[in-house]
Design an enzyme around this catalytic site. Sequence first.
Site, mmCIF file in Angstrom:
data_model
loop_
_atom_site.group_PDB
_atom_site.id
_atom_site.type_symbol
_atom_site.label_atom_id
_atom_site.label_comp_id
_atom_site.label_asym_id
_atom_site.label_seq_id
_atom_site.Cartn_x
_atom_site.Cartn_y
_atom_site.Cartn_z
ATOM 1 N N VAL A 1 -32.729 61.078 20.478
ATOM 2 C CA VAL A 1 -32.849 60.552 19.121
ATOM 3 C C VAL A 1 -31.652 61.043 18.323
ATOM 4 O O VAL A 1 -31.349 62.238 18.307
ATOM 5 C CB VAL A 1 -34.157 61.012 18.447
ATOM 6 N N LEU B 1 -23.637 9.097 40.840
ATOM 7 C CA LEU B 1 -22.873 10.323 40.625
ATOM 8 C C LEU B 1 -22.986 10.779 39.173
ATOM 9 O O LEU B 1 -22.424 10.162 38.274
ATOM 10 C CB LEU B 1 -21.400 10.097 41.000
ATOM 11 N N CYS C 1 -16.724 3.765 41.547
ATOM 12 C CA CYS C 1 -16.394 4.352 40.243
ATOM 13 C C CYS C 1 -15.599 5.643 40.367
ATOM 14 O O CYS C 1 -14.944 6.067 39.414
ATOM 15 C CB CYS C 1 -17.665 4.591 39.423
ATOM 16 N N ILE D 1 -31.748 0.678 38.049
ATOM 17 C CA ILE D 1 -30.701 -0.213 37.543
ATOM 18 C C ILE D 1 -29.576 -0.252 38.576
ATOM 19 O O ILE D 1 -29.071 0.792 38.988
ATOM 20 C CB ILE D 1 -30.150 0.266 36.188
ATOM 21 N N VAL D 2 -29.174 -1.461 38.990
ATOM 22 C CA VAL D 2 -28.203 -1.615 40.076
ATOM 23 C C VAL D 2 -26.994 -2.398 39.576
ATOM 24 O O VAL D 2 -27.143 -3.441 38.946
ATOM 25 C CB VAL D 2 -28.847 -2.336 41.277
#
Length: 891
Positions: free
Chosen positions: A610, A419, A246, A110-111
Amino acid sequence: MAVTNVAELNALVERVKKAQREYASFTQEQVDKIFRAAALAAADARIPLAKMAVAESGMGIVEDKVIKNHFASEYIYNAYKDEKTCGVLSEDDTFGTITIAEPIGIICGIVPTTNPTSTAIFKSLISLKTRNAIIFSPHPRAKDATNKAADIVLQAAIAAGAPKDLIGWIDQPSVELSNALMHHPDINLILATGGPGMVKAAYSSGKPAIGVGAGNTPVVIDETADIKRAVASVLMSKTFDNGVICASEQSVVVVDSVYDAVRERFATHGGYLLQGKELKAVQDVILKNGALNAAIVGQPAYKIAELAGFSVPENTKILIGEVTVVDESEPFAHEKLSPTLAMYRAKDFEDAVEKAEKLVAMGGIGHTSCLYTDQDNQPARVSYFGQKMKTARILINTPASQGGIGDLYNFKLAPSLTLGCGSWGGNSISENVGPKHLINKKTVAKRAENMLWHKLPKSIYFRRGSLPIALDEVITDGHKRALIVTDRFLFNNGYADQITSVLKAAGVETEVFFEVEADPTLSIVRKGAELANSFKPDVIIALGGGSPMDAAKIMWVMYEHPETHFEELALRFMDIRKRIYKFPKMGVKAKMIAVTTTSGTGSEVTPFAVVTDDATGQKYPLADYALTPDMAIVDANLVMDMPKSLCAFGGLDAVTHAMEAYVSVLASEFSDGQALQALKLLKEYLPASYHEGSKNPVARERVHSAATIAGIAFANAFLGVCHSMAHKLGSQFHIPHGLANALLICNVIRYNANDNPTKQTAFSQYDRPQARRRYAEIADHLGLSAPGDRTAAKIEKLLAWLETLKAELGIPKSIREAGVQEADFLANVDKLSEDAFDDQCTGANPRYPLISELKQILLDTYYGRDYVEGETAAKKEAAPAKAEKKAKKSA
């Protein structure tokens, strides 16, 4: 063939799928050749692609998009050219692992419209580097530029030997086609860079996805910052490609003392400070219907001013709104993807960071934040900022647009144009995306045996009369204060005097704690620890059998580390090296010496103790090599007057120690010899030691040594379910520990001697059930078997010897004969079984028990029956009744 509808898209996916299958077999050398050729072609086309992107999208600056295209090709190639992404990535012969890389398959790319060519170059290159194929879904506003970038990379890859359909794209993108691509069954991963809606769709597709979150980068400028550098960096970053990156700065938060200086620097270097109506006008144009106004994205400052209804000089770099509100009602507080910037005044550094936190949380959580400070002299501020900001990239003195994408202002931050924002931003990763995110890693793990050990006290003194000689080491080591821990019987009978007289004569101060009882309790241990804290010994000497030695070990821990919580000491572990709770380092305040006066416990050489919680009655077996005494003194003169019952119980305890150590999953060639030698000595000398006592000092000494040798064996090989159940029987019914083991050991052997158990204990070196064979080896070693005997016969002879020995030593034939009431036993047997399963000793047993199996062993031992595999109590009770009924019928 152009892709304009779903049918054409399906055909494209089929072609790309075929190409990727072929490419998946390429070698690293072939892949690297293709990667280099594609990067060269993309770099060469950086200018025409930049011009095409600006012309088509109407956003950004050609010259800056040239830089992004160049970065996406050159920097990505340089960073990853030598990275192994094919075949064997690494081999570790020491630990027996091989890591192998496999491609993911077909990636949906997706660009965004803001970075249409550089993102396509970046995603194409990292897909090629990892033997993946990629199909792009471009943004409609920049489809031609994106697809051209993809085609340039593809053609170069084909020329270098790649399959021809390795990269594909949608020619006429639409929401329908994007969704069809993301949901296509042959898409293996979605690599999404774009708006929140598209990224959310990617994550909602049901496919693995790597997406990015929105950015709303705040910048904090404190009073120690280099103001000229800070302003220059923000201006350079914010104007880069008209602010569409961004990671670019959206707000600056300036400490009050330097606010005016920063403001003036902005004003004199291209920043336009909005006043009055201008500020309101720009606020009104930033958002449209509550969302970012697409008309301002990637536009120069003067055009945004025009949209707002006023004019500024064309050389204005950014529009600055001085605002105070830090919430969604303030348009300047949002991500703006344009050369517009909010400016806030903060009263101090902490207030500035708090405002930055709010800005990030409001719209850019997980993405990027930035601090300008004196990084060399203000490490505390850098640390404070880093801890407060919930962003994946925290940049110091760095222009955010260029710094966030990596490898420009910090050379360990990976170069990337996708990113990740982590879970904060709804992403699957919180770092810059690279080739490593596009491969599946297979780990071939060869079977390896655990590293084992053989740990002992530093010194073991043995033979009759060794006590005073061993104590001389205490004196020569310079110890000045000795605490002797023992029981009242030994104290009253002068045993402690044999130690104190030697030490006092040498000037060593002594104190005796003689309140230890059988089965030492936490309250007694804490009382002894209080005495230790007041007396402050530099050596603690445990004198007695298992109880004084166990108590002294726990007192030692509480004295050395009073902050220790007993509950943590008692925490079970599967592997002593990997336990959650790590015992503290011992021996800082005091050395531990164990002087044994019984022949059986082995505690003088073991890392075990113990102790009973007197509040609940629960017995806790503790284990850690930190509890191993520094010195053990095995002087048989101290056991010459040992009563017959103690000789019998202790001797059979030692027999059980050696038996369980020999068949343990942790048994080794180091512990085996000691276990067998201990059994040989016990077989030969235990009856005489029992019957003749001090009249046969040799027998007493050999049994005394055998008990310690067995202790060394189980200190390293550990024990099994016989001890697990014995601990619980002793706790519930106050049966002496050695007697409890003697009652159980034969049925435990019958239970363990199975080559096809319900469950085998998981331990690497224990590769198959071995207990049956190893019990037979014990019979051989003890001379019990005859030539030609089969394994079953050898085990029966071993059991017969044990039954004879127990009878000779006066051991009852059952738990019932030992005095436990039937109603009391049956009321507790379920809890006993579960508690025994939870005992620390259970994990080393060769057969991993079911709780129901432990219950059956306990029931059979209570009634004096032999354990028989597969026979439950119900069956055993029914058998006599059935036989009686049959007899009556015959009569």
